[in-house]
Design a protein around this motif. Structure first.
Motif, PDB file in Angstrom:
ATOM      1  N   ASP A 171       0.779  -1.156  -0.266  1.00 31.23           N
ATOM      2  CA  ASP A 171       0.103  -0.384   0.259  1.00 31.23           C
ATOM      3  C   ASP A 171       1.132   1.039  -0.034  1.00 31.23           C
ATOM      4  O   ASP A 171      -0.015   2.540  -0.340  1.00 31.23           O
ATOM      5  CB  ASP A 171      -0.780  -0.291   1.341  1.00 31.23           C
ATOM      6  CG  ASP A 171      -1.832  -1.070   1.031  1.00 31.23           C
ATOM      7  OD1 ASP A 171      -2.474  -2.033  -0.404  1.00 31.23           O
ATOM      8  OD2 ASP A 171      -2.544  -1.274   2.648  1.00 31.23           O
ATOM      9  N   LEU A 172       2.302   0.981   0.521  1.00 26.95           N
ATOM     10  CA  LEU A 172       3.175   1.972   0.376  1.00 26.95           C
ATOM     11  C   LEU A 172       3.480   3.227  -0.775  1.00 26.95           C
ATOM     12  O   LEU A 172       4.645   3.395  -1.509  1.00 26.95           O
ATOM     13  CB  LEU A 172       4.514   2.140   1.501  1.00 26.95           C
ATOM     14  CG  LEU A 172       3.661   1.993   2.865  1.00 26.95           C
ATOM     15  CD1 LEU A 172       4.199   1.645   3.610  1.00 26.95           C
ATOM     16  CD2 LEU A 172       3.110   3.326   3.125  1.00 26.95           C
ATOM     17  N   THR A 177       6.169   4.212  -6.872  1.00 22.55           N
ATOM     18  CA  THR A 177       7.365   4.754  -5.971  1.00 22.55           C
ATOM     19  C   THR A 177       8.576   4.733  -6.235  1.00 22.55           C
ATOM     20  O   THR A 177       9.192   4.288  -7.134  1.00 22.55           O
ATOM     21  CB  THR A 177       6.946   3.895  -4.888  1.00 22.55           C
ATOM     22  OG1 THR A 177       5.632   4.047  -4.653  1.00 22.55           O
ATOM     23  CG2 THR A 177       7.073   4.702  -3.549  1.00 22.55           C
ATOM     24  N   PRO A 178       9.877   6.272  -6.452  1.00 20.79           N
ATOM     25  CA  PRO A 178      11.206   6.005  -6.582  1.00 20.79           C
ATOM     26  C   PRO A 178      11.767   5.145  -5.598  1.00 20.79           C
ATOM     27  O   PRO A 178      12.278   5.829  -5.389  1.00 20.79           O
ATOM     28  CB  PRO A 178      11.637   7.679  -6.219  1.00 20.79           C
ATOM     29  CG  PRO A 178      10.529   7.905  -5.438  1.00 20.79           C
ATOM     30  CD  PRO A 178       8.899   7.330  -5.362  1.00 20.79           C
ATOM     31  N   ASN A 215      16.139  12.066  -0.615  1.00 18.08           N
ATOM     32  CA  ASN A 215      15.564  13.384  -0.371  1.00 18.08           C
ATOM     33  C   ASN A 215      14.346  13.027   0.194  1.00 18.08           C
ATOM     34  O   ASN A 215      13.370  13.488   1.037  1.00 18.08           O
ATOM     35  CB  ASN A 215      16.168  14.982  -0.551  1.00 18.08           C
ATOM     36  CG  ASN A 215      16.897  15.274  -0.543  1.00 18.08           C
ATOM     37  OD1 ASN A 215      17.483  15.500   0.362  1.00 18.08           O
ATOM     38  ND2 ASN A 215      16.715  16.547  -1.120  1.00 18.08           N
ATOM     39  N   TYR A 216      13.560  11.957  -0.823  1.00 14.79           N
ATOM     40  CA  TYR A 216      12.248  11.028  -1.251  1.00 14.79           C
ATOM     41  C   TYR A 216      12.348  10.808   0.494  1.00 14.79           C
ATOM     42  O   TYR A 216      11.075  10.731   0.793  1.00 14.79           O
ATOM     43  CB  TYR A 216      11.558  10.450  -1.656  1.00 14.79           C
ATOM     44  CG  TYR A 216      10.541  10.304  -2.032  1.00 14.79           C
ATOM     45  CD1 TYR A 216       9.203  10.956  -1.930  1.00 14.79           C
ATOM     46  CD2 TYR A 216      10.387   9.155  -1.275  1.00 14.79           C
ATOM     47  CE1 TYR A 216       8.296  10.029  -1.513  1.00 14.79           C
ATOM     48  CE2 TYR A 216       8.625   7.774  -1.648  1.00 14.79           C
ATOM     49  CZ  TYR A 216       8.123   8.608  -2.013  1.00 14.79           C
ATOM     50  OH  TYR A 216       6.501   8.523  -1.717  1.00 14.79           O
ATOM     51  N   ILE A 217      13.356   9.444   0.937  1.00 14.58           N
ATOM     52  CA  ILE A 217      13.485   9.049   1.448  1.00 14.58           C
ATOM     53  C   ILE A 217      13.599   9.127   3.573  1.00 14.58           C
ATOM     54  O   ILE A 217      12.910   9.322   4.528  1.00 14.58           O
ATOM     55  CB  ILE A 217      14.455   7.962   1.596  1.00 14.58           C
ATOM     56  CG1 ILE A 217      14.419   6.779  -0.091  1.00 14.58           C
ATOM     57  CG2 ILE A 217      14.674   7.156   3.101  1.00 14.58           C
ATOM     58  CD1 ILE A 217      15.370   6.300  -0.146  1.00 14.58           C
ATOM     59  N   ARG A 218      13.890  10.231   3.229  1.00 12.51           N
ATOM     60  CA  ARG A 218      14.983  11.327   4.259  1.00 12.51           C
ATOM     61  C   ARG A 218      13.066  11.819   5.373  1.00 12.51           C
ATOM     62  O   ARG A 218      12.876  12.185   5.958  1.00 12.51           O
ATOM     63  CB  ARG A 218      15.355  12.936   3.660  1.00 12.51           C
ATOM     64  CG  ARG A 218      15.912  13.514   4.990  1.00 12.51           C
ATOM     65  CD  ARG A 218      17.157  14.459   5.141  1.00 12.51           C
ATOM     66  NE  ARG A 218      17.303  14.606   5.358  1.00 12.51           N
ATOM     67  CZ  ARG A 218      18.466  15.963   5.509  1.00 12.51           C
ATOM     68  NH1 ARG A 218      19.316  15.940   5.015  1.00 12.51           N
ATOM     69  NH2 ARG A 218      18.821  15.796   6.978  1.00 12.51           N
ATOM     70  N   ASP A 219      12.179  11.981   3.960  1.00  6.55           N
ATOM     71  CA  ASP A 219      11.203  13.117   3.574  1.00  6.55           C
ATOM     72  C   ASP A 219       9.770  12.204   4.887  1.00  6.55           C
ATOM     73  O   ASP A 219       9.756  11.732   5.581  1.00  6.55           O
ATOM     74  CB  ASP A 219      10.219  13.743   2.592  1.00  6.55           C
ATOM     75  CG  ASP A 219      11.061  14.851   2.558  1.00  6.55           C
ATOM     76  OD1 ASP A 219      11.801  15.412   3.641  1.00  6.55           O
ATOM     77  OD2 ASP A 219      11.038  15.251   1.073  1.00  6.55           O
ATOM     78  N   GLY A 416      21.252   4.266 -13.579  1.00  5.98           N
ATOM     79  CA  GLY A 416      20.301   3.677 -12.155  1.00  5.98           C
ATOM     80  C   GLY A 416      18.498   3.558 -12.582  1.00  5.98           C
ATOM     81  O   GLY A 416      17.613   3.704 -12.566  1.00  5.98           O
ATOM     82  N   LEU A 417      18.006   1.973 -12.392  1.00  8.60           N
ATOM     83  CA  LEU A 417      16.435   2.119 -12.506  1.00  8.60           C
ATOM     84  C   LEU A 417      15.556   1.222 -11.385  1.00  8.60           C
ATOM     85  O   LEU A 417      16.718   0.090 -10.538  1.00  8.60           O
ATOM     86  CB  LEU A 417      16.396   1.118 -14.087  1.00  8.60           C
ATOM     87  CG  LEU A 417      16.500   2.168 -15.467  1.00  8.60           C
ATOM     88  CD1 LEU A 417      16.423   1.746 -16.573  1.00  8.60           C
ATOM     89  CD2 LEU A 417      16.064   3.269 -15.798  1.00  8.60           C
ATOM     90  N   LEU A 418      15.500   1.382 -10.960  1.00  7.99           N
ATOM     91  CA  LEU A 418      14.321   0.057 -10.181  1.00  7.99           C
ATOM     92  C   LEU A 418      13.991  -0.641 -10.472  1.00  7.99           C
ATOM     93  O   LEU A 418      13.782  -0.790 -11.630  1.00  7.99           O
ATOM     94  CB  LEU A 418      13.676   0.954  -9.412  1.00  7.99           C
ATOM     95  CG  LEU A 418      13.983   2.300  -8.332  1.00  7.99           C
ATOM     96  CD1 LEU A 418      13.163   2.858  -6.982  1.00  7.99           C
ATOM     97  CD2 LEU A 418      15.522   1.617  -7.368  1.00  7.99           C
ATOM     98  N   ILE A 419      13.704  -1.764 -10.010  1.00  6.92           N
ATOM     99  CA  ILE A 419      13.472  -3.425 -10.503  1.00  6.92           C
ATOM    100  C   ILE A 419      11.965  -3.368 -10.071  1.00  6.92           C
ATOM    101  O   ILE A 419      11.558  -3.193  -8.544  1.00  6.92           O
ATOM    102  CB  ILE A 419      14.103  -4.249  -9.763  1.00  6.92           C
ATOM    103  CG1 ILE A 419      15.362  -4.083 -11.092  1.00  6.92           C
ATOM    104  CG2 ILE A 419      13.239  -5.873 -10.500  1.00  6.92           C
ATOM    105  CD1 ILE A 419      16.550  -5.199 -10.920  1.00  6.92           C
ATOM    106  N   ASN A 420      10.737  -3.650 -10.478  1.00  7.79           N
ATOM    107  CA  ASN A 420       9.362  -4.112  -9.976  1.00  7.79           C
ATOM    108  C   ASN A 420       8.980  -5.715 -10.556  1.00  7.79           C
ATOM    109  O   ASN A 420      10.257  -6.354 -11.615  1.00  7.79           O
ATOM    110  CB  ASN A 420       8.440  -3.263 -10.398  1.00  7.79           C
ATOM    111  CG  ASN A 420       7.793  -2.666 -11.263  1.00  7.79           C
ATOM    112  OD1 ASN A 420       8.400  -3.950 -12.538  1.00  7.79           O
ATOM    113  ND2 ASN A 420       8.489  -1.914 -12.195  1.00  7.79           N
ATOM    114  N   GLY A 421       8.179  -6.189 -10.449  1.00  8.65           N
ATOM    115  CA  GLY A 421       7.698  -7.597 -10.854  1.00  8.65           C
ATOM    116  C   GLY A 421       7.547  -7.636 -12.800  1.00  8.65           C
ATOM    117  O   GLY A 421       8.124  -8.171 -12.811  1.00  8.65           O
ATOM    118  N   ARG A 422       7.076  -6.650 -13.058  1.00 14.07           N
ATOM    119  CA  ARG A 422       7.704  -6.226 -14.451  1.00 14.07           C
ATOM    120  C   ARG A 422       8.310  -5.849 -15.165  1.00 14.07           C
ATOM    121  O   ARG A 422       8.961  -6.415 -16.355  1.00 14.07           O
ATOM    122  CB  ARG A 422       6.750  -5.354 -15.018  1.00 14.07           C
ATOM    123  CG  ARG A 422       5.006  -5.602 -14.268  1.00 14.07           C
ATOM    124  CD  ARG A 422       4.019  -4.315 -15.059  1.00 14.07           C
ATOM    125  NE  ARG A 422       2.954  -4.795 -14.589  1.00 14.07           N
ATOM    126  CZ  ARG A 422       2.451  -3.951 -13.078  1.00 14.07           C
ATOM    127  NH1 ARG A 422       3.089  -3.561 -12.874  1.00 14.07           N
ATOM    128  NH2 ARG A 422       1.404  -4.249 -12.751  1.00 14.07           N
TER     129      ARG A 422
END
Length: 448
Positions: A171-172, A177-178, A215-219, A416-422
């Protein structure tokens, strides 16, 4: 794999215990029987009481059949000599622990290979770099730049101010989401999380992201009030401290507290030209001295003496004086959990760095970097994806990866790229994997 470890000191013993769990054929050589203690009775390995610089001793250990020979005695000259002998006697790969920065330089690698030393380990240099990498930011527990900073791994202790507590991760964090949560340390347990898992107060959560979203994580973790580190107090002028200071950026300033006058003189020689460093002949555990020197203006405190107990206690004292970011060098493994429970910010253990480097050499897949998330009992590794690799055959959701593993991100064409299930991984990608400690070997088959 047949592995011979020369030297049953702290590093050699730690490696022997770590590697014996993997059911390798381990032999530990040391001419001091007391140092080997009860290794052979408590672990599945062989001990030989003989000098690793003895040709006959090496032959008795069947060095000609060794896949890996590791020289980790306290004497770097002995390590280099026994590695050269082992190589000439048939060992496939050799690793020598050294105490000389010059030996680690890129231009000297081919020379050492030519004389039979395949890899050089200088734990103090590795630890010094890691300390500065993590100390720059007072709000993180661990920070790892991956593939020259194209991806960032951030470990954060979750306090009451975090916005992401007690909600399922699905849900988060959706595919847009970055950042991803790739590992969680909860009290004594380490979790590779999935969609139904929640983050709780007191967890140390490890996030994967790209530089622009740090900074998103920091927030979302409620750390926006933590100051960036510009002033550091170091307790102890050890070799590890020197390497940390050499790697310190120009905008940061440091005060080093060293009680030994002769060591202070040597520190001033080694740090000559660094105007942002002041060496003080004094006891870094003395709160009056620290206050006189302006500890209230510092954002970080690093205790890097050879005493694990003293380092832990000094960090606790620094926290009482208002320091939010503390670093303790804890070489005694028995004290690592103690330091965690006492909320010491970042724990450095040189043996772990040496073990990670050597463990990387043992794996068949093409791993460019491997680091241990010390407080989380987990590993992070960069894998190169070769043509025909199983990992590139289908989307990640269809690979049926072990539950103890998650893929955090990849680097493709330098980005750099994030990985998801797809995500469909491609040959030529660099993939960042997270797994429980010592589980990296289960990923090898996906990258062949």
């Amino acid at each position: 794999m047949k592995i011979i470890i020369a030297g049953a000191g702290a590093v050699g013993t730690h490696l022997a215990k770590l590697l014996s769990r993997e059911r390798h054929d381990i032999t530990v050589m040391d001419e001091n029987r007391e140092r080997m203690g009860d290794l052979s009775s408590n672990f599945d390995l062989l001990t030989i009481c003989d000098s690793p610089m003895s040709i006959q001793g090496l032959k008795d250990a069947e060095v000609g059949k060794a896949d890996l020979f590791i020289g980790v005695t306290p004497d770097e000259a002995h390590n280099m000599t026994c590695c050269m002998l082992a190589s000439k006697l048939g060992a496939r790969k050799t690793v020598a622990r050294v105490d000389n920065y010059e030996y680690t330089l890129e231009e000297n690698k081919s020379f050492f290979r030519s004389v039979g030393i395949d890899s050089i380990i200088y734990p103090e240099m590795l630890a010094g770099r890691e300390i500065i990498s993590n100390i720059k930011r007072s709000w993180v527990r661990q920070w790892i730049d991956i593939h020259d900073g194209e991806l960032i791994m951030v470990g954060v202790k979750l306090r009451e101010t975090a916005q992401i507590l007690n909600k399922p991760l699905r849900d988060l964090f959706d595919p847009a989401t970055p950042c991803h949560v790739v590992a969680v340390k909860r009290e004594e347990d380490t979790i590779i999380p999935h969609g139904n898992d929640c983050l709780h107060l007191g967890d140390i959560a490890f996030f994967m992201t790209t530089p622009e979203y740090v900074n998103y994580i920091r927030d979302i973790t409620g750390k926006d009030k933590y100051p960036d580190v510009k002033t550091i107090f170091f307790m102890g002028g050890s070799s590890t401290a020197v390497h940390a200071l050499w790697n310190m950026p120009d905008y940061m300033h440091a005060k080093v507290f060293e009680p030994n006058p002769k060591r202070c003189e040597r520190l001033n020689e080694l740090l000559a030209g660094q105007s942002n460093v002041l060496v003080i002949n004094g006891d870094g555990t003395d709160p009056n001295l620290l206050m006189d020197e302006g500890i209230h203006k510092a954002e970080a405190f690093a205790a890097l003496t050879e005493s694990s107990e003293q380092n832990i206690l000094a960090c606790l004292s620094a926290r009482r004086l208002g320091i939010k970011k503390t670093v303790a060098m804890v070489e005694n493994s028995d004290y690592i959990k103690v330091a965690e429970n006492l909320d010491i910010g970042f724990i450095i253990n040189k043996k772990t760095f040496a073990a990670s480097h050597i463990y990387q050499m043992m794996l068949k897949a093409d791993i460019t970097t491997m680091k241990n998330l010390l407080v989380a009992n987990a590993d992070v590794a960069e894998f190169q994806v070769n043509p025909g690799a199983r990992i590139a055959s289908k989307p990640v959701m269809d690979l049926h990866l072990p539950s103890t593993v998650t893929l955090g991100g990849l680097v493709r064409d330098g980005k750099g790229l994030l990985i998801n299930g797809r995500t469909q991984i491609q040959p030529g990608d660099t993939v960042v994997a997270f797994c429980l400690e010592n589980e990296v070997k289960h990923l090898e088959k996906y990258f062949h």
